[in-house]
Design a protein around this motif. Sequence first.
Motif, PDB file in Angstrom:
ATOM      1  N   VAL A  67       0.838  -1.208   0.000  1.00 45.50           N
ATOM      2  CA  VAL A  67       0.000   0.000   0.000  1.00 45.50           C
ATOM      3  C   VAL A  67       0.870   1.253   0.000  1.00 45.50           C
ATOM      4  O   VAL A  67       0.628   2.189  -0.764  1.00 45.50           O
ATOM      5  N   ALA A  68       1.880   1.268   0.843  1.00 47.85           N
ATOM      6  CA  ALA A  68       2.762   2.441   0.904  1.00 47.85           C
ATOM      7  C   ALA A  68       3.458   2.671  -0.426  1.00 47.85           C
ATOM      8  O   ALA A  68       3.553   3.815  -0.899  1.00 47.85           O
ATOM      9  N   LYS A  69       3.930   1.614  -1.066  1.00 47.66           N
ATOM     10  CA  LYS A  69       4.604   1.766  -2.358  1.00 47.66           C
ATOM     11  C   LYS A  69       3.637   2.257  -3.429  1.00 47.66           C
ATOM     12  O   LYS A  69       3.993   3.093  -4.253  1.00 47.66           O
ATOM     13  N   VAL A  70       2.424   1.725  -3.431  1.00 45.94           N
ATOM     14  CA  VAL A  70       1.434   2.161  -4.429  1.00 45.94           C
ATOM     15  C   VAL A  70       1.125   3.645  -4.236  1.00 45.94           C
ATOM     16  O   VAL A  70       1.081   4.403  -5.201  1.00 45.94           O
ATOM     17  N   TYR A  71       0.929   4.049  -3.000  1.00 38.20           N
ATOM     18  CA  TYR A  71       0.651   5.458  -2.731  1.00 38.20           C
ATOM     19  C   TYR A  71       1.830   6.318  -3.141  1.00 38.20           C
ATOM     20  O   TYR A  71       1.667   7.400  -3.674  1.00 38.20           O
ATOM     21  N   GLU A  72       3.019   5.843  -2.894  1.00 34.49           N
ATOM     22  CA  GLU A  72       4.220   6.612  -3.202  1.00 34.49           C
ATOM     23  C   GLU A  72       4.295   6.941  -4.683  1.00 34.49           C
ATOM     24  O   GLU A  72       4.638   8.052  -5.062  1.00 34.49           O
ATOM     25  N   PHE A  73       3.957   5.997  -5.526  1.00 30.27           N
ATOM     26  CA  PHE A  73       4.117   6.198  -6.956  1.00 30.27           C
ATOM     27  C   PHE A  73       2.818   6.528  -7.690  1.00 30.27           C
ATOM     28  O   PHE A  73       2.793   7.393  -8.547  1.00 30.27           O
ATOM     29  N   LYS A  74       1.743   5.855  -7.375  1.00 36.12           N
ATOM     30  CA  LYS A  74       0.482   6.024  -8.095  1.00 36.12           C
ATOM     31  C   LYS A  74      -0.082   7.430  -7.968  1.00 36.12           C
ATOM     32  O   LYS A  74      -0.479   8.042  -8.950  1.00 36.12           O
ATOM     33  N   MET A  75      -0.140   7.959  -6.776  1.00 36.51           N
ATOM     34  CA  MET A  75      -0.804   9.233  -6.552  1.00 36.51           C
ATOM     35  C   MET A  75      -0.075  10.403  -7.204  1.00 36.51           C
ATOM     36  O   MET A  75      -0.697  11.347  -7.616  1.00 36.51           O
ATOM     37  N   GLU A  76       1.218  10.318  -7.308  1.00 38.49           N
ATOM     38  CA  GLU A  76       1.974  11.387  -7.957  1.00 38.49           C
ATOM     39  C   GLU A  76       1.543  11.544  -9.406  1.00 38.49           C
ATOM     40  O   GLU A  76       1.429  12.633  -9.911  1.00 38.49           O
ATOM     41  N   LYS A  77       1.295  10.422 -10.073  1.00 38.27           N
ATOM     42  CA  LYS A  77       0.937  10.448 -11.484  1.00 38.27           C
ATOM     43  C   LYS A  77      -0.518  10.841 -11.704  1.00 38.27           C
ATOM     44  O   LYS A  77      -0.842  11.544 -12.627  1.00 38.27           O
ATOM     45  N   ASP A  78      -1.395  10.351 -10.843  1.00 35.66           N
ATOM     46  CA  ASP A  78      -2.830  10.556 -11.055  1.00 35.66           C
ATOM     47  C   ASP A  78      -3.237  12.002 -10.840  1.00 35.66           C
ATOM     48  O   ASP A  78      -4.116  12.501 -11.528  1.00 35.66           O
ATOM     49  N   GLY A  79      -2.665  12.637  -9.864  1.00 39.56           N
ATOM     50  CA  GLY A  79      -2.961  14.033  -9.608  1.00 39.56           C
ATOM     51  C   GLY A  79      -4.311  14.297  -8.973  1.00 39.56           C
ATOM     52  O   GLY A  79      -4.600  15.417  -8.600  1.00 39.56           O
ATOM     53  N   ASP A  80      -5.165  13.288  -8.845  1.00 37.35           N
ATOM     54  CA  ASP A  80      -6.498  13.540  -8.297  1.00 37.35           C
ATOM     55  C   ASP A  80      -6.539  13.397  -6.777  1.00 37.35           C
ATOM     56  O   ASP A  80      -7.494  13.789  -6.157  1.00 37.35           O
ATOM     57  N   VAL A  81      -5.508  12.835  -6.181  1.00 38.54           N
ATOM     58  CA  VAL A  81      -5.466  12.688  -4.735  1.00 38.54           C
ATOM     59  C   VAL A  81      -4.121  13.199  -4.251  1.00 38.54           C
ATOM     60  O   VAL A  81      -3.095  12.910  -4.843  1.00 38.54           O
ATOM     61  N   ASN A  82      -4.148  13.964  -3.180  1.00 33.38           N
ATOM     62  CA  ASN A  82      -2.919  14.460  -2.597  1.00 33.38           C
ATOM     63  C   ASN A  82      -2.142  13.270  -2.034  1.00 33.38           C
ATOM     64  O   ASN A  82      -2.603  12.615  -1.107  1.00 33.38           O
ATOM     65  N   PRO A  83      -0.955  12.982  -2.587  1.00 34.51           N
ATOM     66  CA  PRO A  83      -0.230  11.788  -2.134  1.00 34.51           C
ATOM     67  C   PRO A  83       0.176  11.849  -0.665  1.00 34.51           C
ATOM     68  O   PRO A  83       0.162  10.838   0.026  1.00 34.51           O
ATOM     69  N   ARG A  84       0.509  13.003  -0.170  1.00 35.05           N
ATOM     70  CA  ARG A  84       0.908  13.119   1.238  1.00 35.05           C
ATOM     71  C   ARG A  84      -0.294  12.864   2.144  1.00 35.05           C
ATOM     72  O   ARG A  84      -0.187  12.168   3.139  1.00 35.05           O
ATOM     73  N   ALA A  85      -1.454  13.374   1.796  1.00 33.64           N
ATOM     74  CA  ALA A  85      -2.648  13.148   2.611  1.00 33.64           C
ATOM     75  C   ALA A  85      -3.023  11.668   2.617  1.00 33.64           C
ATOM     76  O   ALA A  85      -3.384  11.113   3.662  1.00 33.64           O
ATOM     77  N   ALA A  86      -2.929  11.019   1.476  1.00 33.87           N
ATOM     78  CA  ALA A  86      -3.267   9.602   1.396  1.00 33.87           C
ATOM     79  C   ALA A  86      -2.302   8.770   2.233  1.00 33.87           C
ATOM     80  O   ALA A  86      -2.725   7.892   2.987  1.00 33.87           O
ATOM     81  N   LEU A  87      -1.037   9.041   2.121  1.00 31.64           N
ATOM     82  CA  LEU A  87      -0.052   8.296   2.894  1.00 31.64           C
ATOM     83  C   LEU A  87      -0.171   8.604   4.384  1.00 31.64           C
ATOM     84  O   LEU A  87      -0.033   7.720   5.225  1.00 31.64           O
ATOM     85  N   ASN A  88      -0.473   9.856   4.717  1.00 32.50           N
ATOM     86  CA  ASN A  88      -0.684  10.217   6.124  1.00 32.50           C
ATOM     87  C   ASN A  88      -1.844   9.436   6.732  1.00 32.50           C
ATOM     88  O   ASN A  88      -1.789   9.045   7.901  1.00 32.50           O
ATOM     89  N   HIS A  89      -2.887   9.222   5.953  1.00 30.03           N
ATOM     90  CA  HIS A  89      -4.035   8.441   6.444  1.00 30.03           C
ATOM     91  C   HIS A  89      -3.602   7.012   6.785  1.00 30.03           C
ATOM     92  O   HIS A  89      -3.998   6.465   7.817  1.00 30.03           O
ATOM     93  N   VAL A  90      -2.797   6.417   5.919  1.00 25.90           N
ATOM     94  CA  VAL A  90      -2.287   5.069   6.181  1.00 25.90           C
ATOM     95  C   VAL A  90      -1.464   5.075   7.466  1.00 25.90           C
ATOM     96  O   VAL A  90      -1.638   4.213   8.336  1.00 25.90           O
ATOM     97  N   VAL A  91      -0.584   6.040   7.601  1.00 22.66           N
ATOM     98  CA  VAL A  91       0.269   6.135   8.792  1.00 22.66           C
ATOM     99  C   VAL A  91      -0.582   6.297  10.050  1.00 22.66           C
ATOM    100  O   VAL A  91      -0.349   5.620  11.054  1.00 22.66           O
TER     101      VAL A  91
END
Length: 99
Positions: free
Chosen positions: A49-73
């Motif tokens: 999950v962390a790896k997917v968030y790290e790379f996927k969200m940067e490309k998609d642009g529709d979700v803030n990658p830091r916010a998504a990863l912070n939620h997981v944390v």
Amino acid sequence: RPQIAETIKAVVIVDFPERWPGLLQMIVNNLQSGDDSRLRAALIALRVVAKVYEFKMEKDGDVNPRAALNHVVEQVFPKILELNNALEQKLVETRGMDD
């Protein structure tokens, strides 16, 4: 284990979090299970999950990658801290028995 990680990755990329909203809770439940196999699987899933968030969200642009990863944390890391503390305590107890 590599097959499990790749399978989880494929599903996470497509389904998480919209169609698999319970994944983080499943990870937390498995972290707390006390079963080594389930703990290992939870840690593998968390890594994926962390790896997917790290790379996927940067490309998609529709979700803030830091916010998504912070939620997981926020959801999972307190449980990892509890596990770490329990392991440290067991180590201290084991060392005390050796003296």
